[in-house]
Scaffold this active site. Structure first.
Site, PDB file in Angstrom:
ATOM      1  CG  HIS A 199      56.201  58.171  50.355  1.00  0.00           C
ATOM      2  ND1 HIS A 199      56.886  59.190  49.736  1.00  0.00           N
ATOM      3  CD2 HIS A 199      56.538  57.043  49.670  1.00  0.00           C
ATOM      4  CE1 HIS A 199      57.592  58.712  48.736  1.00  0.00           C
ATOM      5  NE2 HIS A 199      57.413  57.404  48.678  1.00  0.00           N
ATOM      6  CG  ASP A 229      63.243  55.761  48.039  1.00  0.00           C
ATOM      7  OD1 ASP A 229      62.278  55.226  48.607  1.00  0.00           O
ATOM      8  OD2 ASP A 229      63.136  56.340  46.928  1.00  0.00           O
TER       9      ASP A 229
END
Length: 252
Positions: free
Chosen positions: A61, A65
């Protein structure tokens, strides 16, 4: 077998070990999640590839990060294909990818993010689960950034129905009891909803007040994340019963 490679981005948000990325050596070689572009992470990938090309990066996604390292990977390995996470062509539910001696099935699991995907290893029944679940904590549902608790609960149920052998999360250790963890996650969200409903009945309708009541010992730096998840619970309650208001008061 996948190699776990740390993204070297430890923080209060990402945990003491930061993000996990997973390399399935090829051909074709596939990296699951891109990390943040840390030089030590790139060097670890290169060492594991031992001179071979990196062929494909699949991003679970688009949160920073998980996706921010994609440009650094593309500079290091010219010709690498990046899919998902708002970087390359989006992943599609049911799509399969060859990865070494196995195949990965893309499973759309929105909730934490609208574009969140898990990847099922069709040979081992392991699931690379991104931010769907992890040991030692829960997952933020950022209501103001596309998070949906209703969708998240459905995603937990969807992965549970696949009866995975293990979960390989983006944070924390490998999960060897997936059914137990997913059941605990579902039970936790049901319990949290009961807490919120009870607080609403007591006249506590501001998000900040709900967080203070439900998370009394929470670190101040994590309070915004808790507020997002509380908002997601409130949205779910409204979706299920648009006319329900505690004592006639609107949620704030």
């Amino acid at each position: 077998m996948a190699l776990i490679l740390a993204a070297h981005n430890a923080s209060e948000w990402t945990g003491p070990t930061g993000n996990n990325t997973y390399l399935l050596p090829g051909p074709p070689s596939v990296l699951i999640d891109a990390g943040v572009g840390d030089a030590a992470h790139l060097d670890a990938i290169a060492q594991a590839l031992d001179g071979a090309a990196l062929d494909l990066v699949l991003i679970t996604h688009g949160h920073v990060d998980h996706a921010a390292g994609a440009p650094a990977l593309a500079r290091r390995w010219r010709g690498v294909l990046v899919r998902g996470g708002g970087v390359g062509k989006p992943l599609e539910d049911g799509e399969t990818f060859r990865a070494g001696g196995t195949s990965l099935l893309a499973v759309h699991t929105p909730g934490h993010a609208p574009d969140h995907f898990c990847l099922l290893d069709e040979s081992t029944r392991d699931v690379y689960c991104g931010d769907l679940a992890r040991i030692g904590g829960t997952v933020v549902i950022p209501a103001s950034r596309g998070g949906s608790l209703r969708e998240y609960l459905a995603s937990l149920e969807r992965i549970r129905a696949l009866q995975p052998r293990r979960l390989l999360p983006a944070h924390g250790p490998v999960v060897t009891d997936p059914q137990g963890l997913l059941d605990a996650y579902l039970a936790h969200r049901a319990a949290r909803e009961r807490q919120i409903v009870d607080a609403l009945k007591d006249g506590c309708t501001r998000v900040e007040d709900l967080v203070a009541r439900i998370y009394p010992d929470l670190s101040p730096s994590l309070r915004p994340a808790a507020e997002e998840t509380v908002r997601a619970h409130l949205v779910k309650l409204r979706e299920e019963d648009p006319d329900a208001r505690p004592e006639g008061r609107a949620y704030e």
